[in-house]
Write an enzyme that holds these catalytic residues in place. Structure first.
Site, mmCIF file in Angstrom:
data_model
loop_
_atom_site.group_PDB
_atom_site.id
_atom_site.type_symbol
_atom_site.label_atom_id
_atom_site.label_comp_id
_atom_site.label_asym_id
_atom_site.label_seq_id
_atom_site.Cartn_x
_atom_site.Cartn_y
_atom_site.Cartn_z
ATOM 1 N N HIS A 82 0.851 -1.191 0.000
ATOM 2 C CA HIS A 82 0.000 0.000 0.000
ATOM 3 C C HIS A 82 0.880 1.232 0.000
ATOM 4 O O HIS A 82 1.847 1.326 0.734
ATOM 5 C CB HIS A 82 -0.893 0.030 1.248
ATOM 6 C CG HIS A 82 -1.723 1.272 1.320
ATOM 7 N ND1 HIS A 82 -2.887 1.433 0.598
ATOM 8 C CD2 HIS A 82 -1.544 2.432 1.986
ATOM 9 C CE1 HIS A 82 -3.385 2.621 0.831
ATOM 10 N NE2 HIS A 82 -2.593 3.259 1.673
ATOM 11 N N ASP A 161 -15.591 2.285 7.730
ATOM 12 C CA ASP A 161 -14.526 3.232 7.408
ATOM 13 C C ASP A 161 -15.011 4.283 6.414
ATOM 14 O O ASP A 161 -14.711 5.467 6.548
ATOM 15 C CB ASP A 161 -13.300 2.513 6.848
ATOM 16 C CG ASP A 161 -12.266 3.505 6.339
ATOM 17 O OD1 ASP A 161 -11.761 4.280 7.168
ATOM 18 O OD2 ASP A 161 -11.997 3.544 5.122
ATOM 19 N N SER A 183 -7.859 3.371 9.555
ATOM 20 C CA SER A 183 -8.611 3.457 8.302
ATOM 21 C C SER A 183 -7.887 2.703 7.183
ATOM 22 O O SER A 183 -8.465 1.844 6.506
ATOM 23 C CB SER A 183 -8.791 4.948 7.957
ATOM 24 O OG SER A 183 -9.233 5.119 6.637
ATOM 25 N N LYS A 187 -8.736 -1.420 5.441
ATOM 26 C CA LYS A 187 -8.950 -1.740 4.020
ATOM 27 C C LYS A 187 -7.998 -2.837 3.540
ATOM 28 O O LYS A 187 -8.376 -3.716 2.771
ATOM 29 C CB LYS A 187 -8.803 -0.462 3.184
ATOM 30 C CG LYS A 187 -10.010 0.457 3.376
ATOM 31 C CD LYS A 187 -9.867 1.786 2.669
ATOM 32 C CE LYS A 187 -9.181 2.798 3.515
ATOM 33 N NZ LYS A 187 -9.641 4.185 3.385
HETATM 34 N N1 URA Z 1 -6.458 7.650 3.716
HETATM 35 C C1 URA Z 1 -7.329 6.769 4.240
HETATM 36 O O1 URA Z 1 -7.634 5.761 3.614
HETATM 37 N N2 URA Z 1 -7.857 7.012 5.438
HETATM 38 C C2 URA Z 1 -7.577 8.104 6.145
HETATM 39 O O2 URA Z 1 -8.083 8.263 7.228
HETATM 40 C C3 URA Z 1 -6.674 9.038 5.599
HETATM 41 C C4 URA Z 1 -6.128 8.775 4.372
#
Ligand code: URA
Ligand code: CA
Length: 433
Positions: A82, A161, A183, A187
């Site tokens: 990521h 989220d 967050s 994911k």
């Molecule tokens: N990117 C994300 O996916 N979440 C956040 O809270 C900030 C940036």
């Protein structure tokens, strides 16, 4: 349990239990806890600390709020990568075939998203015929056969989220490290990764502009990943200038092909080898990071990495001939040079401004509905530390409109040029394990 009591508890700096966090996230996802209470909680979380245990529990509560991707039908340790986002970041396009070529299974879900250029999925659509929508079985079969497949996001991943991020966006609570870290990690974990390599960018083009913040975010994400049983490492990399040369969609595909041939930009190649060797190591395909790096270098030299890219593209219906002949990629009708208005050394290239310029040419989406022009974008001919003569090209612009004056001005202003030779920059600041 009452949400008001949880807000008071967090306001006063106490830690929330797993049950309390689950109650809050479930209730909020279902609409039983209203936005005003969640807003107050987000602000309390912003000002108070969260323990690692709380962060892990929040992350897992968000994972459990929706669908998760089951990759258990794929053999081997699935390592995801990521990036916190940057300008001209072509790394996924390169890393997917590169690490697959040494036997690491790459089962990647990728978004389109809003940004200066498209996401990885959009870039891959530069290959005529490339299918980004695959059913679960086809996806699994492709990864087992070819070691690599990339699909567009589907299913209802981490709805908690989505809802909380949107709420934070309008309540000035985005900028909290525990909340950002939870967050992002929710994911990744929902996407089925067994292990995760994070590329946390720092510099003017990054979400975390200063190095200390980037390190803190990386540490927070690594602690959550490890706490949730997913081995995680974080690489802190530079985004004080765009990565590589190309900023665009088809232009970045061309850059990825060059890099897989061993002829890519130095910074992009180095970052891919660094991220890739951690991926290979976490996938247990090498005994050390150094050994992993040697495997990847060999895969580039032998042509095996490039061959894997062809197999990957063909596997998803794309035309693999493009890899031998990149002139088959979408081409812009207008190609012109943006020249320097003074001689000197390039001190800085404000990555964001270059990104905005590419976006103005049509390389990215302004709204979810807008169409991307795959052919357009910018190719940097000078990077930080390079000397440029007055009137020489800084950037080659690829456009499908005559009207590019505003972009040219923007890009020229993104370059800061002066007589002094700047100190060599740093590409990799740190690796957090
Ligand atoms: N990117 C994300 O996916 N979440 C956040 O809270 C900030 C940036
Ligand atoms: Ca690039």
């Amino acid at each position: 349990m009452r949400m008001v009591d949880l807000i008071a508890k967090k306001r006063d700096g106490e830690a929330l239990t797993k049950e309390e966090i689950n109650f809050m996230i479930e209730g909020y996802t279902k609409g039983e806890i209203p936005d005003y209470q969640m807003s107050a909680m987000a602000m309390a979380l912003y000002f108070q600390e969260m323990t690692t245990e709380e962060r892990v529990n929040l992350t897992m509560a968000m994972v459990d709020s929706g669908d998760t991707i089951d990759l258990t039908g794929i053999e081997g340790i699935k390592v995801d990568k990521h990036s916190t986002g940057g300008v001209g970041d072509t790394t996924t396009l390169i890393l997917a075939p590169l690490v697959a070529s040494v036997g690491v299974p790459v089962a990647k879900m990728s978004g389109r998203g809003l940004g200066h250029t498209g996401g990885t999925i959009d870039k891959l659509e530069s290959f005529e015929g490339f299918q980004v929508e695959l059913d679960g079985k086809t996806f699994n079969d492709l990864v087992n056969k070819n070691k690599v497949a990339v699909v567009g996001q589907s299913g209802n991943l981490t709805p908690a989220d989505k809802k909380l991020y949107a709420l934070r966006d309008v309540t000035a609570t985005v900028n909290s490290i525990p909340l950002i870290a939870s967050s992002i990690m929710s994911k990744k974990i929902a996407s089925g990764a067994d292990a995760i390599v994070l590329d946390v960018k720092t510099g003017s083009g990054a979400f975390m502009e200063n190095l200390d913040d980037a390190k803190a975010l990386a540490k927070a994400m690594v602690a959550i990943g490890n706490g949730a049983g997913r081995q995680t490492i974080g690489v802190i990399s530079d985004m004080t200038q765009p990565l590589g040369f190309a900023v665009g969609n088809a232009l970045e595909v061309k850059e990825a092909i060059d890099t897989l041939k061993g002829q890519g930009p130095e910074d992009l190649t180095e970052l891919c080898l660094t991220l890739g060797s951690h991926m290979v190591y976490l996938a247990k395909k090498a005994a050390s990071i150094d050994a992993a790096r040697t495997m990847l270098e060999d895969a580039i030299t032998s042509g095996h990495a490039l061959e894997t890219f062809k197999v990957f593209v063909a596997g998803q219906g794309g035309n693999p001939d493009v890899i031998d002949d990149p002139s088959l990629l979408p081409q812009a009708s207008i190609v012109k040079e943006i020249v320097a208005d003074q001689a000197g050394y390039v001190q800085e290239i404000i990555a964001d401004e270059v990104g905005i310029g590419a976006g103005m040419l049509g390389a990215g989406r302004m709204t979810k509905e807008s169409e991307i022009d795959l052919a357009v974008g910018l190719v940097l001919n000078k990077k930080v530390g390079d000397y440029v003569e007055k009137g020489a090209s800084l950037v080659t612009l690829h456009a499908n409109t005559e009207n590019t004056q505003e972009v040219e001005d923007k890009v020229r202003q993104a370059y800061r040029i002066s007589d002094e030779k700047p100190k060599a920059g740093v590409l990799i600041y740190d690796v957090i394990t």
